[in-house]
Design a protein around this motif. Structure first.
Motif, mmCIF file in Angstrom:
data_model
loop_
_atom_site.group_PDB
_atom_site.id
_atom_site.type_symbol
_atom_site.label_atom_id
_atom_site.label_comp_id
_atom_site.label_asym_id
_atom_site.label_seq_id
_atom_site.Cartn_x
_atom_site.Cartn_y
_atom_site.Cartn_z
ATOM 1 N N GLU A 1 73.639 55.789 -14.141
ATOM 2 C CA GLU A 1 73.720 56.271 -15.522
ATOM 3 C C GLU A 1 72.643 55.652 -16.410
ATOM 4 O O GLU A 1 72.105 54.582 -16.128
ATOM 5 C CB GLU A 1 75.100 56.043 -16.113
ATOM 6 C CG GLU A 1 75.462 54.632 -16.459
ATOM 7 C CD GLU A 1 76.785 54.518 -17.210
ATOM 8 O OE1 GLU A 1 77.325 55.549 -17.659
ATOM 9 O OE2 GLU A 1 77.276 53.383 -17.350
ATOM 10 N N ILE A 2 72.375 56.370 -17.488
ATOM 11 C CA ILE A 2 71.465 55.900 -18.530
ATOM 12 C C ILE A 2 72.288 55.744 -19.798
ATOM 13 O O ILE A 2 72.895 56.705 -20.280
ATOM 14 C CB ILE A 2 70.313 56.895 -18.762
ATOM 15 C CG1 ILE A 2 69.531 57.138 -17.468
ATOM 16 C CG2 ILE A 2 69.374 56.380 -19.849
ATOM 17 C CD1 ILE A 2 68.419 58.167 -17.596
ATOM 18 N N VAL A 3 72.319 54.528 -20.329
ATOM 19 C CA VAL A 3 73.116 54.213 -21.513
ATOM 20 C C VAL A 3 72.177 53.842 -22.653
ATOM 21 O O VAL A 3 71.209 53.093 -22.463
ATOM 22 C CB VAL A 3 74.112 53.069 -21.228
ATOM 23 C CG1 VAL A 3 74.825 52.631 -22.507
ATOM 24 C CG2 VAL A 3 75.128 53.511 -20.185
ATOM 25 N N ALA A 4 72.474 54.362 -23.844
ATOM 26 C CA ALA A 4 71.632 54.127 -25.016
ATOM 27 C C ALA A 4 72.251 53.110 -25.944
ATOM 28 O O ALA A 4 73.480 53.044 -26.092
ATOM 29 C CB ALA A 4 71.422 55.447 -25.770
ATOM 30 N N LEU A 5 71.387 52.331 -26.583
ATOM 31 C CA LEU A 5 71.757 51.500 -27.723
ATOM 32 C C LEU A 5 71.138 52.146 -28.957
ATOM 33 O O LEU A 5 69.917 52.158 -29.109
ATOM 34 C CB LEU A 5 71.243 50.067 -27.556
ATOM 35 C CG LEU A 5 71.813 49.257 -26.389
ATOM 36 C CD1 LEU A 5 71.093 47.915 -26.295
ATOM 37 C CD2 LEU A 5 73.304 49.042 -26.558
ATOM 38 N N ALA A 6 71.973 52.705 -29.815
ATOM 39 C CA ALA A 6 71.498 53.399 -31.010
ATOM 40 C C ALA A 6 71.891 52.603 -32.246
ATOM 41 O O ALA A 6 72.830 51.810 -32.216
ATOM 42 C CB ALA A 6 72.089 54.808 -31.074
ATOM 43 N N GLY A 7 71.195 52.861 -33.331
ATOM 44 C CA GLY A 7 71.529 52.190 -34.585
ATOM 45 C C GLY A 7 70.313 52.086 -35.481
ATOM 46 O O GLY A 7 69.181 52.357 -35.062
ATOM 47 N N LEU A 8 70.552 51.694 -36.715
ATOM 48 C CA LEU A 8 69.463 51.506 -37.647
ATOM 49 C C LEU A 8 68.682 50.237 -37.306
ATOM 50 O O LEU A 8 69.172 49.367 -36.573
ATOM 51 C CB LEU A 8 70.000 51.423 -39.080
ATOM 52 C CG LEU A 8 70.776 52.647 -39.573
ATOM 53 C CD1 LEU A 8 71.264 52.422 -40.990
ATOM 54 C CD2 LEU A 8 69.924 53.898 -39.491
ATOM 55 N N GLU A 9 67.486 50.145 -37.848
ATOM 56 C CA GLU A 9 66.612 49.002 -37.559
ATOM 57 C C GLU A 9 67.279 47.691 -37.952
ATOM 58 O O GLU A 9 67.876 47.558 -39.018
ATOM 59 C CB GLU A 9 65.300 49.158 -38.329
ATOM 60 C CG GLU A 9 64.264 48.111 -38.002
ATOM 61 C CD GLU A 9 63.569 48.370 -36.690
ATOM 62 O OE1 GLU A 9 62.936 47.440 -36.172
ATOM 63 O OE2 GLU A 9 63.656 49.496 -36.168
ATOM 64 N N ARG B 1 64.495 54.599 -31.448
ATOM 65 C CA ARG B 1 64.704 55.017 -32.832
ATOM 66 C C ARG B 1 64.845 56.529 -32.950
ATOM 67 O O ARG B 1 65.176 57.043 -34.010
ATOM 68 C CB ARG B 1 63.543 54.536 -33.706
ATOM 69 C CG ARG B 1 63.393 53.026 -33.758
ATOM 70 C CD ARG B 1 62.191 52.628 -34.608
ATOM 71 N NE ARG B 1 62.051 51.177 -34.677
ATOM 72 C CZ ARG B 1 61.343 50.451 -33.816
ATOM 73 N NH1 ARG B 1 60.731 51.046 -32.812
ATOM 74 N NH2 ARG B 1 61.246 49.145 -33.955
ATOM 75 N N GLU B 2 64.550 57.258 -31.871
ATOM 76 C CA GLU B 2 64.603 58.714 -31.897
ATOM 77 C C GLU B 2 65.975 59.180 -31.405
ATOM 78 O O GLU B 2 66.262 59.165 -30.209
ATOM 79 C CB GLU B 2 63.494 59.306 -31.036
ATOM 80 C CG GLU B 2 62.099 58.987 -31.559
ATOM 81 C CD GLU B 2 61.027 59.818 -30.903
ATOM 82 O OE1 GLU B 2 61.228 61.039 -30.757
ATOM 83 O OE2 GLU B 2 59.999 59.246 -30.525
ATOM 84 N N THR B 3 66.806 59.613 -32.328
ATOM 85 C CA THR B 3 68.175 60.005 -31.998
ATOM 86 C C THR B 3 68.207 61.189 -31.046
ATOM 87 O O THR B 3 69.011 61.226 -30.106
ATOM 88 C CB THR B 3 68.955 60.333 -33.278
ATOM 89 O OG1 THR B 3 68.836 59.240 -34.192
ATOM 90 C CG2 THR B 3 70.422 60.565 -32.976
ATOM 91 N N VAL B 4 67.347 62.173 -31.270
ATOM 92 C CA VAL B 4 67.305 63.343 -30.394
ATOM 93 C C VAL B 4 66.974 62.921 -28.962
ATOM 94 O O VAL B 4 67.523 63.466 -27.995
ATOM 95 C CB VAL B 4 66.283 64.364 -30.921
ATOM 96 C CG1 VAL B 4 66.088 65.502 -29.929
ATOM 97 C CG2 VAL B 4 66.728 64.923 -32.267
ATOM 98 N N ASN C 1 62.565 53.391 -37.941
ATOM 99 C CA ASN C 1 63.814 54.101 -37.688
ATOM 100 C C ASN C 1 64.002 55.201 -38.723
ATOM 101 O O ASN C 1 63.182 55.405 -39.613
ATOM 102 C CB ASN C 1 65.004 53.134 -37.666
ATOM 103 C CG ASN C 1 65.224 52.443 -39.001
ATOM 104 O OD1 ASN C 1 64.868 52.966 -40.058
ATOM 105 N ND2 ASN C 1 65.814 51.264 -38.965
ATOM 106 N N ALA C 2 65.130 55.927 -38.613
ATOM 107 C CA ALA C 2 65.346 57.101 -39.458
ATOM 108 C C ALA C 2 65.353 56.751 -40.943
ATOM 109 O O ALA C 2 64.805 57.485 -41.768
ATOM 110 C CB ALA C 2 66.653 57.790 -39.061
#
Length: 532
Positions: A303-311, A479-482, A196-197
């Motif tokens: 729709e396409i929904v994302a789960l974002a966050g740090l590892e 893991r890729e925010t963009v 991750n980032a």
């Protein structure tokens, strides 16, 4: 700056702009390298020069020849023709050990750790220290391995079996192994594919340290932000040929992408969908652990929904709770209005979800998703077979397989080709095709483009968006925010095992996603996961 290898032969050059060293020299020059496999040319006269105190990006689509070129430098393959010069002296590496002894350390994209050995045993494999009595010095191995891991900020026990590590942890062990060697040239082939980032920045600090020490680093990655953050020079290959070598100070991401595939950055992502339809997946008062706060989530048709966050913040634990690979503490889940009892059975969770119209694409396609030794046809048909009764006669599904391969533009010699021989992008399309052929309604996707080149990424984004536009729904973690901002309609940020913020992807930025992922503004409320 490096222009072409032929212009850099055995000369020192002033390099003041981005390098940590005042003066640099060409440590490695590969000149007119040619290589063919079974009559197919993989490299067609490629030249590249690697300078001390510099990070050199090597880019191109899958199949461009990047890994083949570096495997020649690492001693895995031998060139059919051409020359390799190390410090101005021509060398030949007949095996990887020759390259390592000459000061060339490689972290390959394909993880090479042995799962039945410990971290320390893997890191010292083939060069185990011995005691005064001639036995293996396990204490020293653990001590030095622990020191190398600590330099990367890892607290892993060197005595842990590699089979017990996550994909990201295995990748860091690979990187620590490479950095631990006393080398002058480091080859990092997709080193951040599973990071991750925050972990990427840890790695970047160590790459900058190597650069400041006068090392030459080759950095192979498909991630534009990393290339421009850490590299000085870029060489682009296409179809085994050299497109060119440029200073990154003179490049933009759009120009680099156009150099690789002839497309602009904005063209990678398809247009977002229209207003979504009814709920396909409903999650209420879900608690990943006993101590985590409850959250609710709806995934709607189209729709396409994302789960974002740090590892490690819970996004993968939540996703795997739905397929039976993690046991959540509490919550209610409904799929198209039908209740899904929790916990889901670990043994038959994926099969049960598929019977309800849900497909699961795991992060590690090679270990958890595909049957690498079987054909493309067998891999696509696996989901079709699992929908039938165990006593039903076997079916061929030739037409569905052919239609799937055609619609997904899978590049293979035919349906009988072993899936393990395909590129990463085509393997990922086969895994997606398994569920698209089975006519499912919901896709749960982990890391949809891990280890996939720019061109294949665009194709996978299109496949997921087309699936949603036809009435499907996609829940994706990456893991890729963009990638999440460009691909998705809505982003749910996970921190400390709960959803702390939801936002339209069109309004999201890397900054506000990271801000929420770090928990900077407090914890989540209950239902909906919105901030207070």
């Amino acid at each position: 700056m490096v222009a072409r290898a032929a212009d850099t032969r055995a000369r020192a050059t002033e390099f003041p702009e981005r390098s940590g060293a005042c003066f640099v020299k060409t440590l490695v020059e590969m000149s007119d390298i040619r290589k063919a496999f079974a009559g197919t040319a993989a490299l067609k006269g490629v030249s590249i020069g690697l300078q001390s105190g510099s990070v050199h990006a090597l880019m191109g689509e899958n199949g461009a020849g990047k890994s083949t070129l570096m495997k020649i430098l690492a001693g895995v393959h031998q060139p059919d023709s051409g020359a390799i010069l190390l410090d101005g002296r021509q060398v030949a590496f007949h095996r990887p050990k020759d390259a390592l002894e000459a000061g060339i350390s490689t972290v390959f994209q394909e993880l090479s750790l042995l799962p039945n050995l410990t971290i320390a045993e893997n890191m010292f494999l083939g060069r185990e220290p011995t005691t005064a009595f001639g036995g293996v010095d396990h204490r020293r191995m653990r001590r030095e391995a622990g020191k190398a891991l600590a330099e990367l900020g890892l607290t892993l026990d060197p005595g842990t079996l590699v089979s017990m590590l996550s994909i990201a942890e295995r990748q860091f062990v690979e990187i620590a192994h490479g950095i631990m060697t006393d080398a002058s040239v480091f080859i990092l082939d997709e080193p951040t594919a599973a990071l991750n980032a925050a972990d990427v920045e840890v790695l970047n600090r160590h790459i900058r340290r190597l650069k400041d020490e006068g090392k030459a680093v080759v950095y192979i990655s498909h991630r534009m932000d990393e290339i421009f953050a850490i590299c000085d020079t870029v060489t682009v290959l296409k179809d085994g040929e050299l497109v060119g070598t440029r200073s990154l100070a003179e490049m933009t991401p759009a120009a680099l992408i156009a150099m690789m595939v002839g497309r602009e950055l904005a063209d990678l992502f398809p247009q977002r969908g229209d207003a979504p339809g009814p709920a396909m997946l409903s999650v209420e008062d879900f608690r990943i652990t006993e101590r985590s706060k409850p959250f609710s989530l709806e995934l709607r048709r189209g729709e396409i929904v994302a789960l974002a966050g740090l590892e490690g913040q819970g996004q993968q634990r939540f996703m795997r709770s739905l397929v039976g690979q993690y046991h959540p503490f509490a919550g209610r889940v409904a799929i198209k209005g039908k209740s899904l009892p929790l916990p889901v059975s670990p043994g038959g969770g994926v099969r049960r979800l598929q019977a309800m119209g849900v497909g699961f694409v795991p992060e590690d396609r090679k270990e958890d998703g595909l049957f690498l030794g079987l054909s493309v046809a067998h891999n696509i048909a696996a989901a079709l077979h699992s929908k039938r009764s165990e006593l039903a006669l076997a079916a061929g599904y030739q037409r569905q397989i052919a239609d799937t391969m055609s619609s997904l533009a899978v590049k293979a010699s035919g349906p009988g080709a072993a899936v393990g021989t395909l590129s990463g992008g085509n393997q990922q399309k086969v895994l997606l095709g398994r569920y698209l052929a089975a006519d499912i309604d919901i896709l749960l996707v982990e890391e949809p483009t891990r280890g996939v080149d720019i061109g294949a990424k665009s194709e996978i984004y299109r496949l997921l968006r087309d699936f949603a536009k036809k009435g499907g729904a996609v829940l994706v973690l990456s893991r890729e925010t963009v990638e999440l901002i460009g691909l998705c309609d809505r982003i749910c940020v996970v921190h400390n095992d709960t959803i702390v913020k939801q936002m339209p992807a069109a309004d999201a930025t890397e900054h506000n996603i990271l801000d929420a992922a770090l928990g900077a503004n407090g914890e989540a409320s209950g239902a909906g996961g919105e901030r207070r």
